[in-house]
Scaffold this motif. Sequence first.
Motif, PDB file in Angstrom:
ATOM      1  N   VAL A   1       0.842  -1.203   0.000  1.00 30.60           N
ATOM      2  CA  VAL A   1       0.000   0.000   0.000  1.00 30.60           C
ATOM      3  C   VAL A   1       0.876   1.252   0.000  1.00 30.60           C
ATOM      4  O   VAL A   1       0.650   2.207  -0.747  1.00 30.60           O
TER       5      VAL A   1
ATOM      6  N   ARG B   1      -2.650   4.702  -8.979  1.00 28.74           N
ATOM      7  CA  ARG B   1      -3.878   4.797  -8.190  1.00 28.74           C
ATOM      8  C   ARG B   1      -4.656   3.489  -8.222  1.00 28.74           C
ATOM      9  O   ARG B   1      -5.200   3.037  -7.198  1.00 28.74           O
ATOM     10  N   GLY B   2      -4.733   2.851  -9.407  1.00 28.88           N
ATOM     11  CA  GLY B   2      -5.483   1.604  -9.517  1.00 28.88           C
ATOM     12  C   GLY B   2      -4.863   0.489  -8.692  1.00 28.88           C
ATOM     13  O   GLY B   2      -5.560  -0.260  -8.002  1.00 28.88           O
ATOM     14  N   GLU B   3      -3.519   0.376  -8.783  1.00 30.50           N
ATOM     15  CA  GLU B   3      -2.841  -0.654  -8.002  1.00 30.50           C
ATOM     16  C   GLU B   3      -3.044  -0.427  -6.509  1.00 30.50           C
ATOM     17  O   GLU B   3      -3.284  -1.357  -5.749  1.00 30.50           O
ATOM     18  N   ARG B   4      -2.941   0.822  -6.125  1.00 30.17           N
ATOM     19  CA  ARG B   4      -3.101   1.116  -4.708  1.00 30.17           C
ATOM     20  C   ARG B   4      -4.499   0.751  -4.232  1.00 30.17           C
ATOM     21  O   ARG B   4      -4.684   0.224  -3.132  1.00 30.17           O
ATOM     22  N   SER B   5      -5.496   1.013  -5.069  1.00 26.63           N
ATOM     23  CA  SER B   5      -6.870   0.640  -4.712  1.00 26.63           C
ATOM     24  C   SER B   5      -6.978  -0.870  -4.492  1.00 26.63           C
ATOM     25  O   SER B   5      -7.652  -1.327  -3.574  1.00 26.63           O
TER      26      SER B   5
ATOM     27  N   GLU C   1      -5.377  -1.775  -1.200  1.00 27.76           N
ATOM     28  CA  GLU C   1      -6.224  -1.354  -0.098  1.00 27.76           C
ATOM     29  C   GLU C   1      -7.383  -2.323   0.098  1.00 27.76           C
ATOM     30  O   GLU C   1      -7.853  -2.546   1.223  1.00 27.76           O
ATOM     31  N   HIS C   2      -7.857  -2.909  -1.029  1.00 25.66           N
ATOM     32  CA  HIS C   2      -8.912  -3.925  -0.927  1.00 25.66           C
ATOM     33  C   HIS C   2      -8.394  -5.135  -0.142  1.00 25.66           C
ATOM     34  O   HIS C   2      -9.103  -5.689   0.711  1.00 25.66           O
TER      35      HIS C   2
ATOM     36  N   GLU D   1      -7.947  -3.964   7.971  1.00 26.03           N
ATOM     37  CA  GLU D   1      -7.439  -2.633   7.636  1.00 26.03           C
ATOM     38  C   GLU D   1      -6.814  -1.945   8.841  1.00 26.03           C
ATOM     39  O   GLU D   1      -5.816  -1.235   8.733  1.00 26.03           O
TER      40      GLU D   1
END
Length: 577
Positions: free
Chosen positions: A542, A548-552, A555-556, A563
Amino acid sequence: MRLQEYWGVGPKTATRLSESLGTERAVEAIESADARTLVDAGLTPGRATRILRRANGGEGLETLTTRDTRDVYKSLLDLAEEHAVTRHAGDRIRVLTPLTDTDAMRARLDDVMAATESWRALDEATQEAVLEAFDRHDGAVGELSAAETAVALAETAADSGVFAAIADLDTDRLAEAAVALRALDGDDRLGAGADDELDRLRDALATVEDMAADPDGVLDAVRSSARDAAEFQSAFVRHVADETGLPSGEVRDAAPDGAADAAGFVTEGLRSLATALRTRVDERETSVAADLRETVEATREELDAAVAAVDDLAFDVSLARFSVAYDLTAPDLVATETLAVEGARNLDLLDAGIDVQPIDYAVGDHDLDVPTGDRVAVLTGANSGGKTTVLETLCQVQLLASMGLPVPAEAAAVGQVDSIVFHRRHASFNAGVLESTLRSVVPPLTREGRTLMLVDEFEAITEPGRAADLLHGLVTLTVEREALGAFVTHLAEDLEPLPEVARVDGIFAEGLTPDLDLEVDYQPRFGQLGKSTPEFIVSRLVAEATDRGERSGYEHLAAAVGEEAVQRTLADARWDE
């Protein structure tokens, strides 16, 4: 002894060695672990080493049961050989094998530790002088190298401990023998410096032969200072005497009586003088060589002592330097079946310059301050947590102790074993890999003798559903055969119930460093099941994601593993978005 009686020496190899060295010298090279002589005779270095290992410790090689065990063994010898002070010392280190007798292990260990103490006691300047003495004369062979090295070592300040053997030699006589051996070394002719008179005669002969090759030049030089035949002959004698350094009488005796002319006088005179000088050189060389051989034979006892002392000292100092370089200590060679260490370090990591966290670990019965009585340990914990390194370190300790060498630990209790089964993780579900692995690790448990099992992630070679069953069977077989074992696995919870003599240990990840590296306590916690702690890995992903997409996506996954835990690890690492 016939050459073909040695392991690895077939008809072709025996013929090659016999033709190159002669049978007696080839046998001597094999018995003395002289790899250089075998290589010079045409064997490859690897083949020579294999032959010498079998000849000088073949029984101990049976201890190296698996390919991974043999890899660790070879790596240890490579590290030790780097500290060899002579090529033959390196040869002797390369052919070290595990010993099959505990008394022999203790005897070698005592020798190495005595050498280590002696080496540590020398100041840096004396150590350098000793190394230079070995290196300077390493190019010579046999008695010559031993004599010159002994004389050079006697000139250093090293004279106690293992160096006392050199101090006890009569180095004055060895120096005389070295001069004689140096003169006799090589082909059938004596080298320069063997005898002043011989050198004088040879120089004169060389000058006369050069003059004989250019008689016209001599004729011109002499003729310019002579008005008649008598003066010409006198000028010839003076010229040749001046050029060669020979007495005028010797030149005059070689001059011809009835030369037809001046050119013939010069040519015949130089030819006659060269012939006379060759005879004198041969006679002098024969006489000097006889005297030199007499000198050598007169010091035979001292030379034999020097050969043994220098050879053993080079070997001992080499192993002492290895011991000092890695701060090795003497293990306690115990009669019980155990392998226990305190403050153990992995030699490969040390060699790579990595900062190593020492660890304590043990299986079997011992007196160290580590859990005792458990014949088998199941080691669990975080990925990249050093579990495999623990097994490899244990393998290194067992192998070094078996060879009678000090080990990388503050303290160690090591029992003798007949088979070391070290198996690294091989990630493949190929049926052939499973079969070959089982053929490698199971038979040693079924044979008579003491076995040490060091098995890393056995589950990686088959499907997860059956891996736990196979591993459980291997653990219980280890216990039933009264072997020792340490098994690394992520399936510890699936192995229940374990035998009473089996212990579960864990290595734990503790967080992320400020640089987002995984922070692990590499010391196993005894009796605790280790966790892989995926939240640390996800936290790093993370934090490092720039897309941005990879980070999303990461985060999932953070939500899936918890979390809150992920955010806590990021906070511990002082990460800012």
